[in-house]
Design a protein around this motif. Structure first.
Motif, PDB file in Angstrom:
ATOM      1  N   MET A   1      50.290  42.490 -75.598  1.00  0.00           N
ATOM      2  CA  MET A   1      50.774  41.759 -74.141  1.00  0.00           C
ATOM      3  C   MET A   1      50.422  41.075 -73.930  1.00  0.00           C
ATOM      4  O   MET A   1      49.333  41.465 -73.455  1.00  0.00           O
ATOM      5  N   ASN A   2      50.815  39.625 -73.599  1.00  0.00           N
ATOM      6  CA  ASN A   2      49.698  38.474 -72.683  1.00  0.00           C
ATOM      7  C   ASN A   2      50.571  38.309 -71.607  1.00  0.00           C
ATOM      8  O   ASN A   2      51.693  38.181 -71.057  1.00  0.00           O
ATOM      9  N   GLN A   3      49.535  38.112 -70.652  1.00  0.00           N
ATOM     10  CA  GLN A   3      49.919  38.432 -69.377  1.00  0.00           C
ATOM     11  C   GLN A   3      49.163  37.800 -68.069  1.00  0.00           C
ATOM     12  O   GLN A   3      48.061  37.420 -68.370  1.00  0.00           O
ATOM     13  N   ILE A   4      49.519  36.546 -66.845  1.00  0.00           N
ATOM     14  CA  ILE A   4      49.047  35.855 -65.967  1.00  0.00           C
ATOM     15  C   ILE A   4      49.252  36.616 -64.949  1.00  0.00           C
ATOM     16  O   ILE A   4      50.606  37.030 -64.900  1.00  0.00           O
ATOM     17  N   LEU A   5      48.070  36.763 -64.292  1.00  0.00           N
ATOM     18  CA  LEU A   5      48.281  36.937 -62.738  1.00  0.00           C
ATOM     19  C   LEU A   5      47.821  35.641 -62.150  1.00  0.00           C
ATOM     20  O   LEU A   5      47.045  35.488 -62.035  1.00  0.00           O
ATOM     21  N   MET A   6      49.487  35.196 -61.018  1.00  0.00           N
ATOM     22  CA  MET A   6      48.586  34.421 -59.900  1.00  0.00           C
ATOM     23  C   MET A   6      48.627  34.629 -58.683  1.00  0.00           C
ATOM     24  O   MET A   6      49.828  34.753 -58.414  1.00  0.00           O
ATOM     25  N   ASP A   7      48.043  34.017 -58.150  1.00  0.00           N
ATOM     26  CA  ASP A   7      48.134  34.003 -56.384  1.00  0.00           C
ATOM     27  C   ASP A   7      47.512  32.855 -55.809  1.00  0.00           C
ATOM     28  O   ASP A   7      46.406  32.555 -55.822  1.00  0.00           O
ATOM     29  N   THR A   8      48.478  31.959 -55.114  1.00  0.00           N
ATOM     30  CA  THR A   8      47.892  30.862 -54.504  1.00  0.00           C
ATOM     31  C   THR A   8      48.628  31.141 -52.944  1.00  0.00           C
ATOM     32  O   THR A   8      48.666  29.910 -52.571  1.00  0.00           O
ATOM     33  N   LEU A  13      42.905  31.494 -55.071  1.00  0.00           N
ATOM     34  CA  LEU A  13      43.387  30.271 -55.619  1.00  0.00           C
ATOM     35  C   LEU A  13      42.629  31.927 -57.254  1.00  0.00           C
ATOM     36  O   LEU A  13      41.863  31.649 -57.360  1.00  0.00           O
ATOM     37  N   THR A  14      43.910  32.498 -57.436  1.00  0.00           N
ATOM     38  CA  THR A  14      43.831  33.731 -58.421  1.00  0.00           C
ATOM     39  C   THR A  14      44.913  33.480 -59.901  1.00  0.00           C
ATOM     40  O   THR A  14      45.101  33.786 -59.411  1.00  0.00           O
ATOM     41  N   VAL A  15      43.953  33.451 -60.530  1.00  0.00           N
ATOM     42  CA  VAL A  15      44.147  33.120 -62.162  1.00  0.00           C
ATOM     43  C   VAL A  15      43.851  33.867 -63.604  1.00  0.00           C
ATOM     44  O   VAL A  15      42.605  34.099 -63.476  1.00  0.00           O
ATOM     45  N   ALA A  16      44.773  34.828 -63.359  1.00  0.00           N
ATOM     46  CA  ALA A  16      43.123  35.791 -64.400  1.00  0.00           C
ATOM     47  C   ALA A  16      44.709  35.332 -65.927  1.00  0.00           C
ATOM     48  O   ALA A  16      45.683  36.414 -66.074  1.00  0.00           O
ATOM     49  N   CYS A  17      43.641  35.788 -66.847  1.00  0.00           N
ATOM     50  CA  CYS A  17      44.985  36.477 -68.087  1.00  0.00           C
ATOM     51  C   CYS A  17      44.288  37.792 -68.674  1.00  0.00           C
ATOM     52  O   CYS A  17      43.566  38.162 -68.846  1.00  0.00           O
ATOM     53  N   ILE A  18      45.750  38.489 -69.264  1.00  0.00           N
ATOM     54  CA  ILE A  18      45.630  40.069 -69.352  1.00  0.00           C
ATOM     55  C   ILE A  18      45.978  39.999 -70.508  1.00  0.00           C
ATOM     56  O   ILE A  18      47.135  40.144 -70.805  1.00  0.00           O
ATOM     57  N   ILE A  19      45.746  40.235 -72.260  1.00  0.00           N
ATOM     58  CA  ILE A  19      45.430  40.638 -73.116  1.00  0.00           C
ATOM     59  C   ILE A  19      45.708  41.845 -73.817  1.00  0.00           C
ATOM     60  O   ILE A  19      44.866  42.603 -73.214  1.00  0.00           O
ATOM     61  N   LYS A  29      38.825  31.416 -56.768  1.00  0.00           N
ATOM     62  CA  LYS A  29      37.643  30.617 -55.713  1.00  0.00           C
ATOM     63  C   LYS A  29      38.392  30.471 -54.610  1.00  0.00           C
ATOM     64  O   LYS A  29      40.038  31.000 -54.268  1.00  0.00           O
ATOM     65  N   HIS A  30      37.952  30.210 -53.624  1.00  0.00           N
ATOM     66  CA  HIS A  30      37.891  29.440 -52.448  1.00  0.00           C
ATOM     67  C   HIS A  30      38.718  28.382 -52.687  1.00  0.00           C
ATOM     68  O   HIS A  30      38.738  27.004 -53.025  1.00  0.00           O
ATOM     69  N   PHE A  32      41.559  27.223 -50.279  1.00  0.00           N
ATOM     70  CA  PHE A  32      42.545  26.587 -48.619  1.00  0.00           C
ATOM     71  C   PHE A  32      43.078  25.972 -48.799  1.00  0.00           C
ATOM     72  O   PHE A  32      42.528  25.183 -48.723  1.00  0.00           O
ATOM     73  N   LYS A  33      44.857  25.579 -48.955  1.00  0.00           N
ATOM     74  CA  LYS A  33      45.118  24.447 -48.899  1.00  0.00           C
ATOM     75  C   LYS A  33      45.232  23.214 -49.678  1.00  0.00           C
ATOM     76  O   LYS A  33      45.449  22.415 -50.361  1.00  0.00           O
ATOM     77  N   ASN A  34      44.606  24.045 -50.751  1.00  0.00           N
ATOM     78  CA  ASN A  34      44.478  23.421 -51.840  1.00  0.00           C
ATOM     79  C   ASN A  34      44.967  23.745 -53.396  1.00  0.00           C
ATOM     80  O   ASN A  34      44.865  23.245 -54.368  1.00  0.00           O
ATOM     81  N   GLN A  35      45.779  24.445 -53.257  1.00  0.00           N
ATOM     82  CA  GLN A  35      46.845  25.535 -54.171  1.00  0.00           C
ATOM     83  C   GLN A  35      47.360  24.553 -55.414  1.00  0.00           C
ATOM     84  O   GLN A  35      47.220  24.715 -56.281  1.00  0.00           O
ATOM     85  N   SER A  36      47.758  23.877 -54.630  1.00  0.00           N
ATOM     86  CA  SER A  36      48.855  23.476 -55.261  1.00  0.00           C
ATOM     87  C   SER A  36      48.187  21.935 -55.856  1.00  0.00           C
ATOM     88  O   SER A  36      48.617  21.791 -57.170  1.00  0.00           O
ATOM     89  N   GLU A  37      46.841  21.409 -55.527  1.00  0.00           N
ATOM     90  CA  GLU A  37      45.788  20.742 -56.709  1.00  0.00           C
ATOM     91  C   GLU A  37      45.388  20.910 -58.044  1.00  0.00           C
ATOM     92  O   GLU A  37      45.476  20.353 -58.728  1.00  0.00           O
ATOM     93  N   PHE A  38      45.294  22.827 -57.132  1.00  0.00           N
ATOM     94  CA  PHE A  38      44.256  23.054 -59.162  1.00  0.00           C
ATOM     95  C   PHE A  38      45.078  24.164 -59.644  1.00  0.00           C
ATOM     96  O   PHE A  38      44.484  24.405 -60.742  1.00  0.00           O
TER      97      PHE A  38
END
Length: 197
Positions: A1-8, A13-19, A29-30, A32-38
């Motif tokens: 099972m391959n899962q991605i968690l994302m919080d913007t 900004l949090t992105v994690a891959c769980i296998i 990482k911090h 703020f107001k730059n999530q769309s960019e990254f």
């Protein structure tokens, strides 16, 4: 099972891959107001570090808010786009749930501006209070009542800010994520009127 968690949804900004229930790559990482960019760049980074392709993702877990009006929409838009072109499942948690410790009662609070805060009080990972928006001066009453760990914008109640995330936070969050049955009707949790943004 391959899962991605994302919080913007808010300051980070949090992105994690769980296998197979193991966090194999993660960026938190911090931003703020730059999530769309990254956000997209970070997603590809995390997937690449995990040695999988975006097409290998089985589940995409996103936070639906509360938080920044724009921020809560970013991860949701990415997840909906992926679901439109692949058989990926989408699951959701609140942005407050992501920061919960299961060791003792936890109060998570984010600044909602105008002397208000988004608040959730948790015990054994279940909401005891919230999610809701309350005046900052009411947060102290919750702290007195529940004696919780305070996470998030602690400065609002004269404590240290704490937006740390561990692998345990990630694994606990995906364990409690709820499957979205109808992706087309998935909506952000704002908790405030649009005019308040």
């Amino acid at each position: 099972m391959n899962q991605i968690l994302m919080d913007t949804s808010y300051k980070t900004l949090t992105v994690a891959c769980i296998i197979n229930n193991e966090v194999v790559s993660m960026v938190h990482k911090h931003a703020f107001k730059n999530q769309s960019e990254f956000a997209m760049q970070t997603l590809f980074e995390v997937v690449s570090q995990a040695n999988i392709q975006p097409s290998d993702i089985d589940e995409f877990i996103i936070t639906v808010g509360p938080g920044s009006y724009t921020g809560v929409r970013i991860a949701m838009s990415i997840a909906k786009t992926l679901a439109a072109v692949s058989p990926i499942k989408i699951k959701t948690i609140t942005s407050l749930q992501l920061f919960v410790s299961d060791e003792k009662p936890t109060l998570v609070l984010f600044d909602a501006r105008s002397d208000r805060a988004y608040v959730g009080v948790f015990n054994q990972y279940q909401y005891v209070v919230g999610p809701m928006v309350i005046s900052v001066d009411k947060v102290s009453e919750l702290i007195e009542k529940f004696n919780p760990i305070v996470v998030g914008d602690g400065n609002l109640v004269d404590e240290l800010d704490n937006f740390d995330l561990t692998e345990d936070n990630i694994l606990m969050a995906i364990k409690h994520a709820v499957l979205v049955e109808d992706v087309d009707h998935l909506k952000p949790m704002y908790l405030k009127e649009m005019s308040a943004y």
